[in-house]
Design an enzyme around this catalytic site. Structure first.
Site, PDB file in Angstrom:
ATOM      1  N   TYR A 268      32.866  19.448  21.929  1.00 54.37           N
ATOM      2  CA  TYR A 268      31.489  19.481  22.440  1.00 54.37           C
ATOM      3  C   TYR A 268      31.329  18.539  23.639  1.00 54.37           C
ATOM      4  O   TYR A 268      30.783  18.917  24.676  1.00 54.37           O
ATOM      5  CB  TYR A 268      30.507  19.089  21.327  1.00 54.37           C
ATOM      6  CG  TYR A 268      29.097  18.841  21.836  1.00 54.37           C
ATOM      7  CD1 TYR A 268      28.164  19.880  21.906  1.00 54.37           C
ATOM      8  CD2 TYR A 268      28.695  17.572  22.272  1.00 54.37           C
ATOM      9  CE1 TYR A 268      26.870  19.655  22.393  1.00 54.37           C
ATOM     10  CE2 TYR A 268      27.412  17.340  22.759  1.00 54.37           C
ATOM     11  CZ  TYR A 268      26.506  18.380  22.808  1.00 54.37           C
ATOM     12  OH  TYR A 268      25.234  18.156  23.293  1.00 54.37           O
TER      13      TYR A 268
ATOM     14  N   SER B  69      15.227  27.582  19.932  1.00 51.38           N
ATOM     15  CA  SER B  69      14.982  26.360  19.160  1.00 51.38           C
ATOM     16  C   SER B  69      15.127  25.125  20.040  1.00 51.38           C
ATOM     17  O   SER B  69      15.510  25.232  21.213  1.00 51.38           O
ATOM     18  CB  SER B  69      15.941  26.275  17.955  1.00 51.38           C
ATOM     19  OG  SER B  69      17.228  25.881  18.362  1.00 51.38           O
TER      20      SER B  69
ATOM     21  N   ILE C 132      15.848  30.920  30.439  1.00 48.20           N
ATOM     22  CA  ILE C 132      16.327  29.768  29.660  1.00 48.20           C
ATOM     23  C   ILE C 132      17.243  30.283  28.558  1.00 48.20           C
ATOM     24  O   ILE C 132      16.812  31.070  27.700  1.00 48.20           O
ATOM     25  CB  ILE C 132      15.165  28.981  29.028  1.00 48.20           C
ATOM     26  CG1 ILE C 132      14.163  28.542  30.098  1.00 48.20           C
ATOM     27  CG2 ILE C 132      15.694  27.770  28.254  1.00 48.20           C
ATOM     28  CD1 ILE C 132      12.960  27.777  29.552  1.00 48.20           C
ATOM     29  N   THR C 133      18.501  29.855  28.562  1.00 49.24           N
ATOM     30  CA  THR C 133      19.387  30.264  27.475  1.00 49.24           C
ATOM     31  C   THR C 133      19.120  29.392  26.244  1.00 49.24           C
ATOM     32  O   THR C 133      18.765  28.222  26.374  1.00 49.24           O
ATOM     33  CB  THR C 133      20.876  30.154  27.873  1.00 49.24           C
ATOM     34  OG1 THR C 133      21.216  28.770  28.029  1.00 49.24           O
ATOM     35  CG2 THR C 133      21.163  30.890  29.172  1.00 49.24           C
TER      36      THR C 133
END
Ligand code: LMG
Ligand code: NDP
Ligand code: PMR
Length: 394
Positions: free
Chosen positions: A269, A91, A86-87
């Protein structure tokens, strides 16, 4: 009516809104969807169990995969632990997913993070126990780091069953662009191109895995989908003819924006999220049949409290969670979002490839519709081909 789930139809010609499809599925469709998805879930759970049994037996009688427990009494075989990268697991959504998977005891989570100490602390703070995770360094803002991570992972000898491309940055208040180590605009560089290289380099490892269900998951979002209300809040995502991307997003001889326009962090984004969703579909078209790997994307809900909004103004960070909780009703807690993504990683019923998953307010998953641009086949191919050149694969 809750503005929660997902999409409404915008008719290009007369800009009218179809009441019945305000949330992307009509009410009757929606009932049907929930019904069929729960029915098929039961069916495919049974199917999944059968497949697991058959597969483990096959494994046990041929080569013995590491972790397959053959010493158990009554010769009962248990499936080895799944191995998932999992990158950005230090958080938010990534951490919550790591926690949800680790605590099942059925997964070993490789937390691919840019800040080693932060990741270790994060894992401890949510109570993950040491045998269920490994932190490995990955900075997606450097293509060298991506290659280094892949080498380190290969040397570790672990199998790769599932890869989750989750990490992202969002720079809504930046007036000027910032850049990766390779001179690429940061949000598209990290969110899309770093992940593009990572998944291309790890595809072979997934092919070689003997795990019953292998998956590549790229986290998408509602805000990149202009068939939704959320996707119509300015600035809207739009890749245009991709002249900026083709020029390398370097701000020197090309624009820093994919469509060639002036820098806008919020748009960058959202554009990167379209690239994520297009990449997942292009992977599906190129590799699903040959490899059997499931390629999927998702909108996990609005997780309004995560670090994603760290660069937004304090007033936004204060008002955004209550706005999503009480007005749009799109809010989801980090814990709940982690369970959703963990489902896409491991639920035996979510093996369909090429799908963009979403959840309704009862947290039942359904296949959602992507916007026209986020499902454009020729744009997907173009993003793929330009990205290959930018990351040095072509
Ligand atoms: C941009 O501003 C910034 O310019 C950019 O730099 C970046 O930060 C980006 O996405 C990040 O945001 C967005 C800004 C502009 O939107 C706002 O946040 C303004 C808030 C205005 C408040 C509106 C009142 C809402 C009441 C909520 C009260 C609680 C307070 C919480 C607030 C916290 C945060 C969200 O947006 C605009 O330009 C105007 C807003 C446009 C609304 C968008 C909707 C467009 C949909 C188009 C179709 C409309 C269809 C109608 C639907 C019919 C259904 C029947
Ligand atoms: P967070 O900021 O909490 O998590 C993002 C993670 O990405 C962090 O662990 C961060 O590391 C990591 N990261 C950032 N840059 C890099 C880099 N260069 N190399 C490696 N890791 C990096 O945000 P969320 O949990 O909200 O976001 C996770 C995913 O969910 C994103 O893909 C986002 O687009 C998506 N999403 C989020 C929604 C939301 O409402 N929050 C809604 C829809 C989708 P570090 O801890 O070191 O900062
Ligand atoms: Mg949005 C219809 C409901 C809805 C949903 C589900 C979201 C999700 N948002 C909705 C509506 C609105 N938002 C409306 C009506 C507004 C104008 C007031 C609005 C505004 C807004 C802003 C300013 N919303 C935002 C921002 C951000 O800065 C976030 C963003 O765009 O980040 C790219 C955001 C988001 N809204 C969402 C979600 C999930 C986000 C986080 C973005 C993401 O991770 O993709």
């Amino acid at each position: 009516m809750a503005l929660q789930a997902t999409s409404f139809s915008v008719h290009k010609t007369n800009a009218s809104f179809k009441d019945s499809t305000l949330f992307g599925v009509s009410l009757s469709d929606h009932r049907q969807l929930s019904f069929t998805s729960s029915a098929s879930r039961t069916r495919s759970k049974e199917f999944g169990r059968k497949v697991l049994r058959i597969k483990t037996q096959a494994v046990a009688t041929t080569t013995q995969a590491p972790g397959v427990n053959t010493a158990a009494p009554e010769r009962k075989k248990t499936l080895r632990k799944g191995s998932v990268i999992i990158t950005g697991a230090s958080s938010g959504l990534g951490l919550a997913t790591a926690k949800a998977l680790a605590e099942t005891g059925k997964w070993h989570v490789i937390m691919a993070c840019r800040d080693f100490l932060k990741a270790e602390r994060a894992a401890k703070s949510v109570g993950m126990s040491k045998e269920n995770y490994t932190v490995m360094h990955l900075d997606l803002a450097s293509l060298d780091s991506v290659r280094q991570f892949v080498n380190n992972f290969k040397q570790s000898g672990r199998p790769l069953d599932v890869l989750v491309c989750n990490a992202a940055v969002y720079q809504p208040t930046a007036r000027e662009p910032s850049f990766t180590a390779d001179g690429i605009e940061l949000s598209v560089g990290i969110n899309h191109l770093g992940h593009f290289l990572l998944s291309r380099l790890l595809l072979d490892d997934m092919k070689q895995s003997d795990y019953p269900s292998k998956r590549l998951i790229i986290v998408g979002s509602i805000t990149g989908n202009t068939n939704t209300l959320a996707g119509n809040v300015p600035p809207k995502a739009n890749l245009g003819d991709m002249r900026g991307l083709a020029g390398g997003l370097n701000g020197l001889n090309s624009s820093t924006m994919i469509d060639g326009g002036d820098f806008d962090g919020a748009k960058a984004y959202k554009d990167s999220k379209i690239c994520n969703m297009l990449t997942m579909q292009e992977f599906h078209r190129r590799y699903h049949e040959e490899t059997g790997i499931t390629f999927a994307s998702l909108y996990p809900g609005c997780i309004a409290t995560t670090g994603l909004f760290r660069e937004h103004i304090p007033l936004f960070r204060l008002l955004f969670p209550p706005f999503q909780k009480f007005i749009t009703k799109g809010y989801v807690s980090e814990e709940e979002s982690g369970k959703r993504l963990a489902q896409v990683v491991s639920d035996p019923s979510l093996t369909k490839s090429g799908v963009y998953w979403s959840w309704n307010k009862d947290s039942a998953s359904f296949e959602n519709q992507l916007s026209e641009e986020a499902s454009d086949v020729s744009k997907a191919r173009k993003v793929w081909e330009i990205s290959e050149k930018l990351v040095g694969l072509a």
